[in-house]
Design an enzyme around this catalytic site. Structure first.
Site, PDB file in Angstrom:
ATOM      1  N   TYR A   5       0.822  -1.218   0.000  1.00  0.00           N
ATOM      2  CA  TYR A   5       0.000   0.000   0.000  1.00  0.00           C
ATOM      3  C   TYR A   5       0.849   1.259   0.000  1.00  0.00           C
ATOM      4  O   TYR A   5       0.405   2.312  -0.457  1.00  0.00           O
ATOM      5  CB  TYR A   5      -0.919  -0.004   1.230  1.00  0.00           C
ATOM      6  CG  TYR A   5      -2.110  -0.912   1.062  1.00  0.00           C
ATOM      7  CD1 TYR A   5      -3.293  -0.442   0.494  1.00  0.00           C
ATOM      8  CD2 TYR A   5      -2.047  -2.245   1.441  1.00  0.00           C
ATOM      9  CE1 TYR A   5      -4.384  -1.269   0.324  1.00  0.00           C
ATOM     10  CE2 TYR A   5      -3.132  -3.089   1.279  1.00  0.00           C
ATOM     11  CZ  TYR A   5      -4.303  -2.597   0.718  1.00  0.00           C
ATOM     12  OH  TYR A   5      -5.381  -3.428   0.535  1.00  0.00           O
ATOM     13  N   ALA A  49      -0.295   8.386  16.724  1.00  0.00           N
ATOM     14  CA  ALA A  49      -0.884   8.323  18.068  1.00  0.00           C
ATOM     15  C   ALA A  49      -1.817   9.521  18.293  1.00  0.00           C
ATOM     16  O   ALA A  49      -2.917   9.366  18.835  1.00  0.00           O
ATOM     17  CB  ALA A  49       0.226   8.299  19.119  1.00  0.00           C
ATOM     18  N   LEU A  57      -3.434  11.240  16.002  1.00  0.00           N
ATOM     19  CA  LEU A  57      -4.631  11.095  15.165  1.00  0.00           C
ATOM     20  C   LEU A  57      -5.585  10.068  15.788  1.00  0.00           C
ATOM     21  O   LEU A  57      -6.797  10.307  15.888  1.00  0.00           O
ATOM     22  CB  LEU A  57      -4.236  10.666  13.747  1.00  0.00           C
ATOM     23  CG  LEU A  57      -3.507  11.729  12.919  1.00  0.00           C
ATOM     24  CD1 LEU A  57      -2.937  11.121  11.634  1.00  0.00           C
ATOM     25  CD2 LEU A  57      -4.436  12.892  12.578  1.00  0.00           C
ATOM     26  N   CYS A  86      -2.401   0.510  10.749  1.00  0.00           N
ATOM     27  CA  CYS A  86      -1.342   1.262  11.434  1.00  0.00           C
ATOM     28  C   CYS A  86      -1.696   1.876  12.785  1.00  0.00           C
ATOM     29  O   CYS A  86      -0.850   1.868  13.683  1.00  0.00           O
ATOM     30  CB  CYS A  86      -0.805   2.328  10.504  1.00  0.00           C
ATOM     31  SG  CYS A  86       0.035   1.575   9.099  1.00  0.00           S
TER      32      CYS A  86
END
Ligand code: NAD
Ligand code: UGA
Length: 469
Positions: free
Chosen positions: A15, A225, A227, A276
């Site tokens: 990706y 973190a 976000l 993620c």
């Protein structure tokens, strides 16, 4: 034969590697870019028009450069040898066993790339960490590289990626910032400049930030973190809104007019997903714990705990509203990807909701415009260990069926759960859907996409995240 000014090789055609290199190649016709991968399946797909990932605008960018200065290959050794600069863009998942299991990131793939580069390189190279890694990984990469006995010079840079799936091409074409960390030595600074020169082909130089290696590596974990923390913050408030008849959308809007808070990442949801956020927050937690910063670790862990709570809260609410039983009931799941405009299902909240409903004996009818049945079942197996062995009948009975469209998914269903915010779900013919469903017909909107008033007017019982009942 075309003369290229510079050669880039990228290890990892996923990706990040695929779209990032496609955008570099399309903006830098003077640079030859080759993306390599261990997976022949991935590389073969990148060489067709059926790309291995779905991302709006990606095919056009790939086609603009493929065969000109953009190549995809499994000949890893030859491409590393040719390259002046090698990006490492491989997966760094959470460790599942051993020390730090469930928290620490596994950087095995990064180390293997460094070992491969050291083994086959015949000349100096700038090695760029594109993968998200624990702070100080560049030190490990550098030591593996420098342990070669050929006297070759390697400079290691950190250049974390900030693209979001679904908007990857726009994010890469117009990045908020490009972050480049390197050693503050003469050779380190020269390497930083080489990478700045690549991005300067299309990114304004004031948006290219250079830092130390460690600040760059850490900034990436911290950005994710922050976000994720914002999503968990607004999701925590969504629970409070439901208990007080306040409307989370109105609260978000009121907050967003404060310039210091801003409007983005304030959409309440069934929980964040994606490969993620959870991985990187857990990695941050693990690093803090390893350094004896337990209070800091506990603080960030709450971001994950709240996200788990939100997913459970959504399913508990479904169960409770449907008279405390869904056994034998058909439930339509609209959406399975972790967000709209992607086919990615890694850590999707949909899989947790689906698993909880299966445990209660529900029969699931799933529709997602970009997710195949095969991928859905793989995700079940990977994330929850649910497969034919652990849950006999999963694929042979009608426990979980994947449907061709939203209408067939909803036919005869007792409830709809909206789990991905695909735009198409806003404009479905809900009158037609209502007519085809069992009554009372429930809608549980985990993404706040449906028009609550209009659906209630039709006759649905609607429950949306953070909205008054
Ligand atoms: P991915 O799983 O989609 O792709 C990784 C690819 O690397 C796979 O195709 C795999 O076969 C290949 N690979 C693994 N080991 C290899 C090796 N030794 N040699 C060659 N190829 C190898 O992963 P991704 O989503 O592209 O993420 C890559 C990294 O970027 C991760 O660290 C991730 O945290 C970070 N990141 C991801 C995103 C995102 O939106 N997905 C955004 C920013 C950063
Ligand atoms: C995120 C970051 O936004 C990227 O900057 C980063 O590069 C990337 O992670 C990464 O390192 O992998 P991504 O996970 O692709 O990108 O997508 P996001 O748009 O951040 O959404 C993540 C999850 O949060 C999704 O499930 C989304 O639905 C959810 N979300 C997001 C909310 O529930 N509410 C919001 O307001 C925003």
């Amino acid at each position: 034969m075309t003369q290229y000014k510079y050669h880039i090789c990228c290890m990892g055609a996923g990706y990040v590697g695929g779209p990032t290199m496609a955008v570099i190649a399309s903006n830098c016709p003077d640079i030859r870019v080759c993306v390599v991968d261990l997976s022949k399946r991935m590389i073969d797909a990148w060489n067709t028009d059926e790309l291995p990932i779905y991302e709006p605008g990606l095919l056009e960018v790939v086609k603009s450069a493929r065969g000109r200065n953009l190549f995809f290959s499994t000949d890893i050794d030859a491409e590393i040898q040719k390259a002046d600069m090698v990006f490492i863009s491989v997966n760094t998942p959470t460790k599942t066993t051993g020390i730090g299991a469930g928290r620490a990131a596994n950087i095995k793939n990064c180390e293997l790339c460094a070992r491969k580069i050291a083994e086959v390189a015949t000349g100096p190279k700038v090695v760029v960490e594109k993968s998200t890694v624990p702070v100080r990984t560049a030190d490990a990469v550098r030591r593996v590289l420098m342990a070669n006995d050929k006297g070759i010079d390697f400079q290691v840079l950190s250049n974390p990626e900030f693209l979001a799936e679904g908007t990857a091409i726009a994010d890469l074409q117009k990045p908020g910032r490009v972050l480049i960390g390197g050693m503050q030595t003469d050779k380190g600074k020269a390497a930083i400049q080489q990478l700045v020169d690549v991005y300067a082909h299309w990114v304004p130089t004031e948006r290219i930030l250079t830092t130390s290696l460690w600040s760059s590596e850490l900034s990436k974990l911290v950005a994710n973190a922050f976000l994720a923390q914002r999503v968990s913050s607004i999701n925590s408030i969504s629970a409070l809104c439901e208990a007080t008849d306040a409307d989370v959308h109105e609260v978000s809007r009121a907050l967003s007019f404060d310039d210091r808070i801003g409007p983005k990442f304030l959409t309440a949801s069934v929980g964040f997903g994606g490969s993620c956020f959870q991985k990187d927050v857990l990695n941050l937690v693990y690093i803090c714990e390893s350094l004896g910063l337990q209070e800091v670790a506990d603080y960030w862990y709450q971001v994950i705990a709240l996200n788990d709570y939100q997913k459970q809260r959504f399913t508990r609410n479904m169960l409770q509203r449907m008279f405390n039983t869904v056994t034998g009931k058909k439930i339509a799941l609209l959406g399975f990807a972790f967000k709209k405009d992607t086919g990615d299902t890694r850590e999707t909240p949909a899989v947790f909701v689906a698993k909880a409903l299966l445990d209660e004996g529900a029969k699931l009818r799933v529709f997602d415009p970009q997710v195949s049945r095969e991928q859905m079942l793989e995700e079940f197996d990977y994330t929850c260990g649910v497969n034919e062995t652990t849950l006999p009948g999963l694929t042979t009975s009608d426990m979980i069926l994947t449907m061709e469209d939203a209408y067939t998914a909803c036919e005869g269903a007792h409830a709809i759960a909206v789990l991905t915010e695909w735009d198409a779900f806003k404009t479905l013919d809900y009158k037609r859907i209502y007519a085809s469903m069992a009554k009372p017909a429930f809608v549980f909107d985990g993404r706040n996409v449906v028009d609550i008033a209009a659906l209630r007017q039709i006759g649905f019982e609607v429950y949306s995240i953070g909205k008054p009942i």
